[in-house]
Design an enzyme around this catalytic site. Sequence first.
Site, PDB file in Angstrom:
ATOM      1  CB  SER A 181      81.291  73.354  62.399  1.00  0.00           C
ATOM      2  OG  SER A 181      81.209  72.062  62.950  1.00  0.00           O
ATOM      3  CE  LYS A 200      83.734  70.488  62.009  1.00  0.00           C
ATOM      4  NZ  LYS A 200      82.457  69.821  61.639  1.00  0.00           N
ATOM      5  CE1 TYR A 208      85.248  68.463  66.961  1.00  0.00           C
ATOM      6  CE2 TYR A 208      86.186  69.606  65.064  1.00  0.00           C
ATOM      7  CZ  TYR A 208      85.082  69.097  65.754  1.00  0.00           C
ATOM      8  OH  TYR A 208      83.826  69.238  65.223  1.00  0.00           O
ATOM      9  CE1 TYR A 243      77.784  71.585  59.572  1.00  0.00           C
ATOM     10  CE2 TYR A 243      79.395  70.173  58.526  1.00  0.00           C
ATOM     11  CZ  TYR A 243      79.081  71.124  59.454  1.00  0.00           C
ATOM     12  OH  TYR A 243      80.056  71.639  60.278  1.00  0.00           O
ATOM     13  CB  VAL A 264      76.579  72.950  66.554  1.00  0.00           C
ATOM     14  CG1 VAL A 264      77.445  72.967  67.796  1.00  0.00           C
ATOM     15  CG2 VAL A 264      75.329  72.098  66.728  1.00  0.00           C
TER      16      VAL A 264
HETATM   17  O1  DON Z   1      81.995  68.348  66.820  1.00  0.00           O
HETATM   18  C1  DON Z   1      80.929  68.841  67.146  1.00  0.00           C
HETATM   19  O2  DON Z   1      79.872  68.173  67.204  1.00  0.00           O
HETATM   20  C2  DON Z   1      80.881  70.344  67.441  1.00  0.00           C
HETATM   21  N1  DON Z   1      82.069  70.742  68.184  1.00  0.00           N
HETATM   22  C3  DON Z   1      80.801  71.131  66.184  1.00  0.00           C
HETATM   23  C4  DON Z   1      79.649  70.724  65.273  1.00  0.00           C
HETATM   24  C5  DON Z   1      79.100  71.866  64.446  1.00  0.00           C
HETATM   25  O3  DON Z   1      79.333  73.021  64.716  1.00  0.00           O
HETATM   26  C6  DON Z   1      78.204  71.481  63.320  1.00  0.00           C
HETATM   27  N2  DON Z   1      77.744  72.640  62.617  1.00  0.00           N
HETATM   28  N3  DON Z   1      76.577  72.911  62.423  1.00  0.00           N
END
Ligand code: DON
Length: 331
Positions: free
Chosen positions: A77, A80, A204, A256, A274
């Site tokens: 993330s 982003k 993405y 978040y 994540v």
């Molecule tokens: O979309 C997803 O679930 C993962 N590619 C990225 C989520 C993420 O990194 C949330 N951050 N803590």
Amino acid sequence: MVQGSANLNTEINEKWLQEYVDNWVGFFKKQTVDGEVASYIPILAEADQEALGISIIGKNGVAIKSGNTEEKFTIQSISKVLTFIVACMERGLAYVLSRVDVEPTGEAFNSIMHLEITQPKKPFNPLVNSGALTVSSMLEGKTSDRKLEALFILLEKMIGYRPQINVETYESERDTSMRNRAIGYYLLEGDYLESDLGITLETYFKQCSIEITIDDLARIGLVLSNDGYDPDTNEEIIPRAISRLAKAMMLTCGMYNASGKFAAYVGIPAKSGVSGGILAVVPPRVRDEELPFLEGCGIGIYGPALDNQGNSIAGIKLLRHVANQWDLSLF
Ligand code: DON
């Protein structure tokens, strides 16, 4: 006992800072047992639960790193923030903000709730998955590789090399991510996707699978700390207004449903991923005492053991301790 920060002499000693950080990493590494590595993207479960590393790069040239400093991991993330910057540079801030708002949700990163209960279904911010997919869809180009070319150019300017996509991680998420597909269909229904859903998801998943190190994150953080200018050449890499909005988004939405506490208790713009990465930005500060990194610094952290909000459990505690010991807060 973790050493507090003794009174620093006028000459801030890099060796002394290194010893502090080594000590703090050793202390917080023990707390990785309280977290859990992500497994909803199957390949992420292979990470070392106990790993913890930090890299701090100052505008003054002082660089400190400690713990698991050489690991490559996927940006997830944190990407982003970068695609938001690229979209604003390509399409203009006003256009991007007409498609995605700048409000925190207080919900999990992949929550669908706000898309369901609010009208219009405009994504709340670019750092939750709904906003990020909207942003990925508006990147220029008809294919995922073309859409991501500007991101790779931006990354190369900031970290000094063109990073690679970890194909295994890309395929692992591509083959399992039902939640992002559901979010994508909500966005299609609300007419917020500008590209074919398949291309948007491919873009993405690829951006999330870019491999980096904590030094790379610290270098990215340093450019943002420097208002988008290269700290060495002073070349503008990111327009100031876009750099500032990206930092504002990180401060209010970057962690978040832990963003409020993070802003209150740590007080610096940060974005988690994540796979355990944290990108943190420490702008220049005015203080009435000698403290480390007063001219600003970027911080990269890796700690794959996550808390319930999907943020690095030991990484956040380490960052909070460094911020409190060295008064890094914006406030
Ligand atoms: O979309 C997803 O679930 C993962 N590619 C990225 C989520 C993420 O990194 C949330 N951050 N803590």
